[in-house]
Scaffold this active site. Structure first.
Site, PDB file in Angstrom:
ATOM      1  N   LYS A  83       0.834  -1.209   0.000  1.00 59.82           N
ATOM      2  CA  LYS A  83       0.000   0.000   0.000  1.00 59.82           C
ATOM      3  C   LYS A  83       0.871   1.262   0.000  1.00 59.82           C
ATOM      4  O   LYS A  83       2.087   1.170  -0.102  1.00 59.82           O
ATOM      5  CB  LYS A  83      -0.957  -0.023   1.185  1.00 59.82           C
ATOM      6  CG  LYS A  83      -1.640  -1.366   1.411  1.00 59.82           C
ATOM      7  CD  LYS A  83      -2.786  -1.673   0.463  1.00 59.82           C
ATOM      8  CE  LYS A  83      -3.308  -3.078   0.747  1.00 59.82           C
ATOM      9  NZ  LYS A  83      -4.612  -3.388   0.229  1.00 59.82           N
TER      10      LYS A  83
HETATM   11  C1  LIG Z   1      -5.527  -4.439   0.883  1.00 62.58           C
HETATM   12  C2  LIG Z   1      -6.970  -4.165   1.009  1.00 62.58           C
HETATM   13  C3  LIG Z   1      -7.678  -4.522   2.169  1.00 62.58           C
HETATM   14  C4  LIG Z   1      -7.076  -5.360   3.267  1.00 62.58           C
HETATM   15  O1  LIG Z   1      -6.105  -4.692   3.993  1.00 62.58           O
HETATM   16  P1  LIG Z   1      -5.314  -5.486   5.168  1.00 62.58           P
HETATM   17  O2  LIG Z   1      -4.589  -4.411   5.893  1.00 62.58           O
HETATM   18  O3  LIG Z   1      -4.382  -6.430   4.465  1.00 62.58           O
HETATM   19  O4  LIG Z   1      -6.315  -6.197   6.005  1.00 62.58           O
HETATM   20  C5  LIG Z   1      -9.001  -4.130   2.264  1.00 62.58           C
HETATM   21  N1  LIG Z   1      -9.606  -3.439   1.289  1.00 62.58           N
HETATM   22  C6  LIG Z   1      -8.973  -3.103   0.148  1.00 62.58           C
HETATM   23  C7  LIG Z   1      -9.696  -2.306  -0.902  1.00 62.58           C
HETATM   24  C8  LIG Z   1      -7.630  -3.470  -0.045  1.00 62.58           C
HETATM   25  O5  LIG Z   1      -7.018  -3.171  -1.193  1.00 62.58           O
END
Ligand SMILES: *Cc1c(COP(=O)(O)O)cnc(C)c1O
Length: 387
Positions: free
Chosen positions: A187
């Site tokens: 991210k």
């Molecule tokens: C990556 C992602 C998640 C999950 O995030 P985590 O921190 O890994 O639980 C949820 N929603 C979206 C849109 C994502 O891209």
């Protein structure tokens, strides 16, 4: 077996510098690994950067979303509207409470939830709407909050890909009632695993803070007699630890730079792909409607979908990493398809985006010169496979 060799230009790579390493070492050299001051500092840092009144650190974005629904008391018989085109976590967070996720198809221009279909999905059981700023492109939140207001619904923003997403001056996560963020390695910034909840309501903020840590009535720092507390609520262990929080405070200071590099990379890559036919690029808006530039989403024309594996293989062979956001609409994943009986064609736009997308990197680990190489690799792959 596929080769584990990383491509020369990977889709994503976390940027962890000396300061992050030192911050983690400082925690390891001290006595407090969990339940300490650094999570509070990181919450304040993230709240300041986004402009949020309250920020609650948690162990992931999935935990963040589950905690919010749990805290609101949703369960069997309740419905939450979610986009079909998202990470499975968006739907799982609802499903885990026993409530039912009600999927709405995407709109083709941005991949965001199709707001023209939103109101038709509302029933007497609907409690909330969860939107996702798909790949960081802002949802038209004023329309969502207007509809939610008329029906008395809670609004959550899944901001896992939306650090840096703004609309009319407000950061994503502050336009609805709760915003949930992810610090997973691919991210916009990372704490390895981690998440954050932004809310405006201080009562909700307090309840979330208690329920993320077993539902105890006072935090570690608030106990006058060590070990003395009462449990007033049911709760989880969804805390962020001090190592993660220490990394997070450093990463926040780099966000402006990370986002500027994403913006420049996106512009360079979009320009490099402008002449390639058979590919459309989902927009990343700039200005009052501000994208976070998570990636450049190229979507193949419908008649070229069968060629996607060969096109991706050719791009990867040229040393360029790719991803797919997302490999199938969530209701087309076996768990949801079998449980709720969805069939092919139920979510045509999300299905087209899933089966046609080739997600290309624009992250701050790459430079505009790298974008020229990526554009050349995509152009050549399209020429070789499609002709
Ligand atoms: C990556 C992602 C998640 C999950 O995030 P985590 O921190 O890994 O639980 C949820 N929603 C979206 C849109 C994502 O891209």
């Amino acid at each position: 077996m596929t080769s584990a060799t990383a491509p020369a230009l990977p889709f994503a790579r976390p940027i962890i510098g000396k300061a992050e390493k030192q911050a983690v070492l400082d925690v390891l050299n001290g006595p407090i690994l969990v339940h300490g001051p650094r999570a509070k500092v990181f919450e304040a840092d993230f709240a300041r950067w986004t402009g949020a009144p309250h920020a609650i650190s948690v162990s992931s974005c999935t935990a963040a979303m589950h905690l919010v629904w749990f805290c609101l008391g949703y369960g069997p018989g309740d419905e939450v509207i979610v986009p079909a085109q998202t990470h499975t976590a968006t739907a799982h967070a609802v499903e885990l409470t026993g409530a039912t996720p009600v999927f709405v198809d995407a709109e083709p221009h941005t991949g965001n939830l199709d707001l023209t279909r939103l109101e038709a999905a509302i029933t007497p059981r609907t409690r909330a709407i969860c939107v996702v700023h798909f790949l960081g492109e802002p949802v038209a939140m004023e329309r969502v909050t207007e509809i939610a207001g008329r029906h008395g619904l809670f609004v959550m923003e899944d901001c896992a890909l939306a650090i840096g997403t703004r609309r009319n001056g407000l950061h994503a996560g502050l336009m609805g009632d709760a915003g949930c963020f992810s610090f997973y390695p691919v991210k916009h910034m990372t704490t390895a695993e981690g998440g954050m909840i932004l809310v405006k309501d201080p009562v909700l903020a307090d309840k979330l803070t208690r329920q993320k840590a077993f539902g105890v009535d006072r935090s570690h720092g608030e106990r006058t007699v060590p070990g003395s507390y009462d449990v007033t609520l049911l709760g989880f262990n969804y805390r962020m630890n001090e190592l993660e929080a220490a990394m997070g405070s450093v990463q926040v200071t780099r966000l402006d730079d990370f986002l500027a590099r994403r913006r420049d990379n996106f512009a360079a890559l979009a320009a490099g792909l402008a002449q390639v036919s058979g590919l459309s690029v989902l927009p990343a808006s700039q200005g009052a409607n501000q994208s976070s530039y998570y990636c450049l989403q190229a979507v193949l024309a419908p008649e070229l979908l069968a060629h996607r594996p060969a096109i991706i293989a050719a791009i990867n062979a040229a040393g360029v990493g790719t991803s797919i956001y997302y490999p199938r609409p969530v209701p087309m994943m076996s768990y949801y398809r079998q449980k709720y009986g969805f069939t092919d064609g139920d979510f045509p736009v999300a299905s087209w985006i899933s089966s046609g997308s080739i997600s290309l990197p624009v992250g701050p680990h790459l430079s505009p010169a790298d974008m020229d190489r990526i554009a050349a690799a995509v152009t050549e792959a399209m020429r070789a496979v499609v002709g």
